[in-house]
Write a protein that holds these residues in place. Structure first.
Motif, PDB file in Angstrom:
ATOM      1  N   THR A 149      63.558  25.654  54.114  1.00  0.00           N
ATOM      2  CA  THR A 149      62.883  25.941  52.850  1.00  0.00           C
ATOM      3  C   THR A 149      62.254  27.322  53.001  1.00  0.00           C
ATOM      4  OG1 THR A 149      62.379  23.598  52.578  1.00  0.00           O
ATOM      5  CG2 THR A 149      61.094  25.154  51.254  1.00  0.00           C
ATOM      6  N   PHE A 150      62.360  28.123  51.966  1.00  0.00           N
ATOM      7  CA  PHE A 150      61.872  29.499  52.033  1.00  0.00           C
ATOM      8  C   PHE A 150      60.722  29.711  51.064  1.00  0.00           C
ATOM      9  CE2 PHE A 150      66.252  29.456  53.331  1.00  0.00           C
ATOM     10  CZ  PHE A 150      66.265  30.270  54.458  1.00  0.00           C
ATOM     11  N   TYR A 151      59.733  30.463  51.519  1.00  0.00           N
ATOM     12  CA  TYR A 151      58.628  30.913  50.679  1.00  0.00           C
ATOM     13  C   TYR A 151      58.548  32.416  50.857  1.00  0.00           C
ATOM     14  CZ  TYR A 151      57.560  25.975  51.105  1.00  0.00           C
ATOM     15  OH  TYR A 151      57.652  24.612  51.114  1.00  0.00           O
ATOM     16  N   HIS A 152      58.338  33.119  49.766  1.00  0.00           N
ATOM     17  CA  HIS A 152      58.331  34.578  49.810  1.00  0.00           C
ATOM     18  C   HIS A 152      56.933  35.099  49.512  1.00  0.00           C
ATOM     19  CE1 HIS A 152      62.752  35.139  49.900  1.00  0.00           C
ATOM     20  NE2 HIS A 152      62.729  33.941  49.354  1.00  0.00           N
ATOM     21  N   ALA A 153      56.614  36.235  50.112  1.00  0.00           N
ATOM     22  CA  ALA A 153      55.348  36.916  49.860  1.00  0.00           C
ATOM     23  C   ALA A 153      55.641  38.409  49.733  1.00  0.00           C
ATOM     24  CB  ALA A 153      54.371  36.650  50.995  1.00  0.00           C
ATOM     25  N   LYS A 154      55.022  39.032  48.741  1.00  0.00           N
ATOM     26  CA  LYS A 154      55.255  40.451  48.486  1.00  0.00           C
ATOM     27  C   LYS A 154      54.298  41.345  49.255  1.00  0.00           C
ATOM     28  CE  LYS A 154      56.740  39.410  43.811  1.00  0.00           C
ATOM     29  NZ  LYS A 154      56.319  39.389  42.423  1.00  0.00           N
ATOM     30  N   ASN A 155      53.183  40.766  49.740  1.00  0.00           N
ATOM     31  CA  ASN A 155      52.199  41.562  50.461  1.00  0.00           C
ATOM     32  C   ASN A 155      51.443  40.681  51.443  1.00  0.00           C
ATOM     33  OD1 ASN A 155      49.815  40.373  49.114  1.00  0.00           O
ATOM     34  ND2 ASN A 155      50.592  41.438  47.298  1.00  0.00           N
ATOM     35  N   GLY A 156      50.586  41.296  52.237  1.00  0.00           N
ATOM     36  CA  GLY A 156      49.855  40.580  53.268  1.00  0.00           C
ATOM     37  C   GLY A 156      48.965  39.470  52.746  1.00  0.00           C
ATOM     38  N   ASN A 157      48.328  39.707  51.594  1.00  0.00           N
ATOM     39  CA  ASN A 157      47.468  38.671  51.020  1.00  0.00           C
ATOM     40  C   ASN A 157      48.271  37.445  50.600  1.00  0.00           C
ATOM     41  OD1 ASN A 157      45.029  40.087  51.312  1.00  0.00           O
ATOM     42  ND2 ASN A 157      45.465  41.270  49.473  1.00  0.00           N
ATOM     43  N   GLU A 158      49.470  37.668  50.050  1.00  0.00           N
ATOM     44  CA  GLU A 158      50.333  36.543  49.684  1.00  0.00           C
ATOM     45  C   GLU A 158      50.816  35.798  50.925  1.00  0.00           C
ATOM     46  OE1 GLU A 158      53.535  37.345  46.978  1.00  0.00           O
ATOM     47  OE2 GLU A 158      52.215  38.375  45.552  1.00  0.00           O
ATOM     48  N   VAL A 159      51.027  36.522  52.008  1.00  0.00           N
ATOM     49  CA  VAL A 159      51.418  35.869  53.264  1.00  0.00           C
ATOM     50  C   VAL A 159      50.340  34.864  53.670  1.00  0.00           C
ATOM     51  CG1 VAL A 159      51.763  36.218  55.750  1.00  0.00           C
ATOM     52  CG2 VAL A 159      52.859  37.760  54.118  1.00  0.00           C
ATOM     53  N   ILE A 160      49.097  35.308  53.648  1.00  0.00           N
ATOM     54  CA  ILE A 160      47.988  34.435  54.036  1.00  0.00           C
ATOM     55  C   ILE A 160      47.932  33.211  53.130  1.00  0.00           C
ATOM     56  CG2 ILE A 160      45.464  34.272  54.203  1.00  0.00           C
ATOM     57  CD1 ILE A 160      45.563  37.293  55.032  1.00  0.00           C
ATOM     58  N   ASN A 161      48.082  33.400  51.823  1.00  0.00           N
ATOM     59  CA  ASN A 161      48.066  32.270  50.885  1.00  0.00           C
ATOM     60  C   ASN A 161      49.219  31.308  51.140  1.00  0.00           C
ATOM     61  OD1 ASN A 161      45.752  33.192  49.616  1.00  0.00           O
ATOM     62  ND2 ASN A 161      46.893  34.372  48.098  1.00  0.00           N
ATOM     63  N   GLN A 162      50.421  31.835  51.373  1.00  0.00           N
ATOM     64  CA  GLN A 162      51.587  30.983  51.635  1.00  0.00           C
ATOM     65  C   GLN A 162      51.403  30.193  52.939  1.00  0.00           C
ATOM     66  OE1 GLN A 162      53.668  30.197  49.534  1.00  0.00           O
ATOM     67  NE2 GLN A 162      54.518  31.902  48.404  1.00  0.00           N
ATOM     68  N   VAL A 163      50.854  30.833  53.943  1.00  0.00           N
ATOM     69  CA  VAL A 163      50.625  30.163  55.228  1.00  0.00           C
ATOM     70  C   VAL A 163      49.609  29.033  55.050  1.00  0.00           C
ATOM     71  CG1 VAL A 163      49.552  30.503  57.495  1.00  0.00           C
ATOM     72  CG2 VAL A 163      51.353  32.048  56.717  1.00  0.00           C
ATOM     73  N   LYS A 164      48.569  29.283  54.287  1.00  0.00           N
ATOM     74  CA  LYS A 164      47.568  28.232  54.033  1.00  0.00           C
ATOM     75  C   LYS A 164      48.184  27.055  53.283  1.00  0.00           C
ATOM     76  CE  LYS A 164      43.433  31.134  53.873  1.00  0.00           C
ATOM     77  NZ  LYS A 164      42.397  31.716  52.989  1.00  0.00           N
ATOM     78  N   LEU A 165      49.055  27.343  52.333  1.00  0.00           N
ATOM     79  CA  LEU A 165      49.671  26.287  51.523  1.00  0.00           C
ATOM     80  C   LEU A 165      50.739  25.485  52.265  1.00  0.00           C
ATOM     81  CD1 LEU A 165      50.203  28.065  48.076  1.00  0.00           C
ATOM     82  CD2 LEU A 165      48.738  26.095  48.530  1.00  0.00           C
ATOM     83  N   HIS A 166      51.532  26.143  53.098  1.00  0.00           N
ATOM     84  CA  HIS A 166      52.743  25.516  53.605  1.00  0.00           C
ATOM     85  C   HIS A 166      52.804  25.316  55.122  1.00  0.00           C
ATOM     86  CE1 HIS A 166      54.346  25.838  49.590  1.00  0.00           C
ATOM     87  NE2 HIS A 166      54.069  27.134  49.590  1.00  0.00           N
ATOM     88  N   SER A 167      51.927  25.921  55.883  1.00  0.00           N
ATOM     89  CA  SER A 167      51.974  25.828  57.356  1.00  0.00           C
ATOM     90  C   SER A 167      53.405  25.963  57.874  1.00  0.00           C
ATOM     91  CB  SER A 167      51.375  24.506  57.830  1.00  0.00           C
ATOM     92  OG  SER A 167      50.041  24.398  57.459  1.00  0.00           O
TER      93      SER A 167
END
Length: 166
Positions: free
Chosen positions: A19-37
């Motif tokens: 399953t893939f999650y995308h982030a356009k910037n560093g802040n989105e990376v942090i949010n995606q990591v918090k949501l999906h581990s």
């Protein structure tokens, strides 16, 4: 474009396995990591609002078991050194070939399997020790599960403990 290309290559190597999650910037990376581990994160060094190394530094404590792979267009030793000191498992230069990606993924899967085997051995040992403790102390209620996250083989136990009806 690079994110989609990477996703396409991984899907070509391992169809329908991820399953893939995308982030356009560093802040989105942090949010995606918090949501999906996530299990694996590919990070570019140069991203808007926060670079990949800063995002890695902030995320590392949130998901300590995540495997971090840095993608970069820069073959600078300082970037690679910093990435490795933060716990990145690989530092890859763009553009990445499908054969290079396959090698990295195989390496990660092998390490994951080794961890799986080690965790199962630890779990088995804890179960064995718990039963020995149960027998030694004659305790009726004992916990068999360790305080850890991870994948374990499932053990099913049937304990025949007849009740004295005297």
């Amino acid at each position: 474009l690079i994110r989609l290309g990477l996703e396409t290559m991984i899907n070509e190597l391992y169809p329908y396995e991820h399953t893939f999650y995308h982030a356009k910037n560093g802040n989105e990376v942090i949010n995606q990591v918090k949501l999906h581990s996530p299990d694996i994160v590919f990070l570019d060094i140069k991203m808007p609002s926060m670079n990949g190394l800063e995002a890695l530094e902030q995320c590392k404590s949130l998901v300590p078991s995540t495997i971090w792979i840095i993608l970069s267009g820069y073959a600078e030793f300082a970037f690679a050194q910093k990435a490795l000191s933060l716990g990145a498992s690989h530092y890859l230069l763009k553009p990445i070939s499908i054969s290079e990606l396959k090698q990295v993924m195989e390496d990660i899967l092998n390490k994951h399997y080794e961890n799986f085997i080690r965790n199962n051995a630890i779990f088995s040992s804890m179960v064995y020790q718990s039963f020995n403790l149960y027998d030694f102390l004659n305790i009726a209620d004992i916990s068999f599960l360790p305080d850890a996250k991870g994948q374990y083989q499932i053990y099913v136990f049937l304990i025949d403990n007849p009740i004295d009806k005297a």
